[in-house]
Design an enzyme around this catalytic site. Structure first.
Site, PDB file in Angstrom:
ATOM      1  N   ALA A 138       9.643  -7.120   6.405  1.00 16.38           N
ATOM      2  CA  ALA A 138      10.996  -6.737   6.811  1.00 16.38           C
ATOM      3  C   ALA A 138      11.946  -6.825   5.622  1.00 16.38           C
ATOM      4  O   ALA A 138      12.632  -7.829   5.423  1.00 16.38           O
ATOM      5  CB  ALA A 138      11.482  -7.609   7.964  1.00 16.38           C
ATOM      6  N   LEU A 139      11.971  -5.769   4.825  1.00 13.37           N
ATOM      7  CA  LEU A 139      12.828  -5.703   3.644  1.00 13.37           C
ATOM      8  C   LEU A 139      13.897  -4.621   3.791  1.00 13.37           C
ATOM      9  O   LEU A 139      15.089  -4.890   3.626  1.00 13.37           O
ATOM     10  CB  LEU A 139      11.978  -5.436   2.400  1.00 13.37           C
ATOM     11  CG  LEU A 139      12.732  -5.197   1.086  1.00 13.37           C
ATOM     12  CD1 LEU A 139      13.491  -6.452   0.664  1.00 13.37           C
ATOM     13  CD2 LEU A 139      11.764  -4.767  -0.024  1.00 13.37           C
ATOM     14  N   THR A 176       7.434  -1.078   9.210  1.00 14.00           N
ATOM     15  CA  THR A 176       6.090  -0.716   9.628  1.00 14.00           C
ATOM     16  C   THR A 176       5.470  -1.815  10.479  1.00 14.00           C
ATOM     17  O   THR A 176       5.542  -2.996  10.147  1.00 14.00           O
ATOM     18  CB  THR A 176       5.205  -0.457   8.396  1.00 14.00           C
ATOM     19  OG1 THR A 176       5.769   0.613   7.643  1.00 14.00           O
ATOM     20  CG2 THR A 176       3.783  -0.082   8.808  1.00 14.00           C
ATOM     21  N   GLN A 299     -10.231  35.225  -7.238  1.00  9.10           N
ATOM     22  CA  GLN A 299      -9.869  34.364  -8.359  1.00  9.10           C
ATOM     23  C   GLN A 299      -8.597  33.558  -8.114  1.00  9.10           C
ATOM     24  O   GLN A 299      -8.485  32.410  -8.565  1.00  9.10           O
ATOM     25  CB  GLN A 299      -9.734  35.200  -9.635  1.00  9.10           C
ATOM     26  CG  GLN A 299     -11.068  35.717 -10.162  1.00  9.10           C
ATOM     27  CD  GLN A 299     -10.916  36.512 -11.439  1.00  9.10           C
ATOM     28  OE1 GLN A 299      -9.835  37.016 -11.741  1.00  9.10           O
ATOM     29  NE2 GLN A 299     -11.989  36.638 -12.194  1.00  9.10           N
ATOM     30  N   HIS A 358      -5.602  27.989   3.430  1.00  7.54           N
ATOM     31  CA  HIS A 358      -5.936  28.262   4.830  1.00  7.54           C
ATOM     32  C   HIS A 358      -5.134  29.424   5.412  1.00  7.54           C
ATOM     33  O   HIS A 358      -5.488  29.938   6.483  1.00  7.54           O
ATOM     34  CB  HIS A 358      -5.702  27.016   5.688  1.00  7.54           C
ATOM     35  CG  HIS A 358      -6.789  25.996   5.607  1.00  7.54           C
ATOM     36  ND1 HIS A 358      -7.016  25.221   4.488  1.00  7.54           N
ATOM     37  CD2 HIS A 358      -7.721  25.614   6.520  1.00  7.54           C
ATOM     38  CE1 HIS A 358      -8.035  24.400   4.717  1.00  7.54           C
ATOM     39  NE2 HIS A 358      -8.481  24.623   5.934  1.00  7.54           N
ATOM     40  N   GLY A 359      -4.042  29.801   4.752  1.00  9.17           N
ATOM     41  CA  GLY A 359      -3.202  30.864   5.296  1.00  9.17           C
ATOM     42  C   GLY A 359      -2.589  30.445   6.620  1.00  9.17           C
ATOM     43  O   GLY A 359      -2.226  29.281   6.818  1.00  9.17           O
ATOM     44  N   GLY A 360      -2.502  31.385   7.570  1.00  7.92           N
ATOM     45  CA  GLY A 360      -1.885  31.088   8.869  1.00  7.92           C
ATOM     46  C   GLY A 360      -2.591  29.976   9.606  1.00  7.92           C
ATOM     47  O   GLY A 360      -1.960  29.196  10.330  1.00  7.92           O
ATOM     48  N   GLU A 383       7.779   2.122  -0.247  1.00 11.56           N
ATOM     49  CA  GLU A 383       7.438   1.230  -1.355  1.00 11.56           C
ATOM     50  C   GLU A 383       8.004   1.731  -2.684  1.00 11.56           C
ATOM     51  O   GLU A 383       7.402   1.584  -3.755  1.00 11.56           O
ATOM     52  CB  GLU A 383       5.921   0.999  -1.417  1.00 11.56           C
ATOM     53  CG  GLU A 383       5.418   0.323  -0.143  1.00 11.56           C
ATOM     54  CD  GLU A 383       4.020  -0.227  -0.239  1.00 11.56           C
ATOM     55  OE1 GLU A 383       3.575  -0.565  -1.340  1.00 11.56           O
ATOM     56  OE2 GLU A 383       3.375  -0.322   0.810  1.00 11.56           O
TER      57      GLU A 383
END
Length: 405
Positions: A138-139, A176, A299, A358-360, A383
């Site tokens: 806890a920062l 977290t 390519q 991957h495209g769409g 962090e």
């Protein structure tokens, strides 16, 4: 994969360094767990926004909640060079898995390991290592994120004696594992910064202490199942035995040391995720066709894969070197920031290229690279942001040159 218990993996002698052979067994078991058990259920993590209970239990049984905690306290006792190899395996799947036990091994647990009194270690570390205690760091506060010097949470002694209780008041943000935490490692200001130090202490605050209030879990862009939340401390009273190290000026140094070590871990995690994004890209490029030709034959697609591969290999080498420098004590400031800066920026570029390859299809929720693209954006923020890392690196280099004149 058969369930692997702590006894199966922690075969090393009490408090002895983990040998290469023993570590190879631990790493193999971890890789099998990640790839055979967790990866097939990534959609379940995402859809439910939670880590399935049986996977959480298996991680506990394997000793993953305490792999970086010393063996004398029930952990596996892995050093930082071994930690980064583990992190690269954890990064290969949904980052919620690593987040579940990351604070126990990392930024919260290492504060106790490095700065706690013998009594504090005796009280908490075995539970942290077993996963029976979830420790939360806890920062961060509104207005005090990457720079702890801006902390506003206050801790005030209730009395003039050295063993008087402390009363903690303040707000923490984006913490977290806060919704599941049993113990908060809380940073608070005991006085304004002065010539004697920054005036920041760190306290061990049980989550069930009166005055601790945890808000509902945050709705985030990604990392479903990795829960964060705001935490309020409303005149929370703790004994003097809750003051880490028994000293009021340990807090800032504890935060900086823990964060620097954690930056190497996050860099390694980034490399693991980048490797997964690269592997998904290569697999897709080799099989998906355009006009009857696999797109990997083009390519320009090969150029994207080449850039991904280059980033992954460079990041892996940098992480391993930074871990070596940490263990030797040669560099525990500039190298961690350099590794985190490069690797977290690198994984963002690799993930972006993965979607492009991957495209769409890469924009669809059931495709791994879509999840990866959202998840890795956070790595450049927590962090210490990329901007903070640049200040640490640049400022450190200049100061070193000035000292050598």
């Amino acid at each position: 994969m058969a369930n692997t218990t702590t006894a199966d993996t922690a075969t090393v002698a009490h408090d002895e360094p983990v040998s290469d052979a023993d570590f190879a067994d631990i790493l193999t078991a971890t890789r099998e767990f990640v790839r055979d058990v967790v990866m097939p259920r990534e959609q379940e993590f995402m859809a439910g926004d939670r880590v399935p209970d049986d996977i959480r239990q298996q991680a506990k049984d394997m000793g993953l909640f305490g792999y970086a905690i010393p063996q004398q306290w029930g952990g596996l006792g892995l050093n930082l060079a071994q930690d980064v190899e583990m992190a690269m395996e954890f990064g290969y799947t949904t980052l919620a898995l690593r987040s579940m036990f990351g604070t126990n091994n990392g930024i919260a647990g290492q504060v106790l390991v490095g700065f706690g009194t013998d009594q504090q270690k005796e009280r908490w570390l075995e539970g942290v290592a077993s996963g029976d205690v979830v420790a939360s760091f806890a920062l961060t506060e509104p207005g005090a994120g990457s720079n702890p010097a801006g902390l506003r949470t206050k801790a005030v002694r209730d009395g003039s004696s050295d063993d008087a209780d402390w009363v903690i008041t303040g707000q923490k943000q984006y913490i977290t594992n806060a919704p599941t935490a049993d113990l908060f490692v809380v940073f608070a200001r005991t006085r304004p910064a002065d010539a004697d130090g920054p005036g920041i202490a760190v306290f061990l605050v049980p989550a069930d202490a009166e005055g601790v209030r945890v808000a509902g879990k945050d709705a985030k862009m990604g990392q479903e199942g990795a829960w964060t939340a705001d935490v309020a401390f409303d005149e929370v009273r703790v004994g003097n035995d809750a003051l880490i190290g028994g000293a009021v000026d340990i807090g800032y140094r504890a935060a900086m040391t823990s964060l620097a070590r954690g930056r190497i871990h996050i860099a390694a995690l980034s490399v693991g995720t980048a490797q997964r994004a690269l592997d998904e890209s290569v697999r897709y490029a080799a099989t998906a066709t355009q006009g009857g030709t696999p797109i990997g034959n083009f390519q320009l697609v090969q150029a994207m894969l080449a850039d991904q591969q280059t980033g992954v290999m460079a990041g892996r080498a940098l992480v391993r070197d930074a871990a070596r420098l940490w263990l030797s004590g040669e560099d525990r400031r500039i190298a961690p920031s350099t590794a985190k800066l490069f690797c977290t920026e690198m994984v963002g570029k690799v993930a972006d290229l993965a979607v492009q390859v991957h495209g769409g299809a890469g924009y669809m929720r059931d495709v791994p690279v879509e999840r990866i693209y959202r998840e890795v954006r956070l790595l450049r923020l927590y962090e210490g942001t990329s901007e903070i890392q640049r200040l640490i690196i640049g400022g450190g280099l200049v100061k070193a040159a000035q000292r050598s004149r």
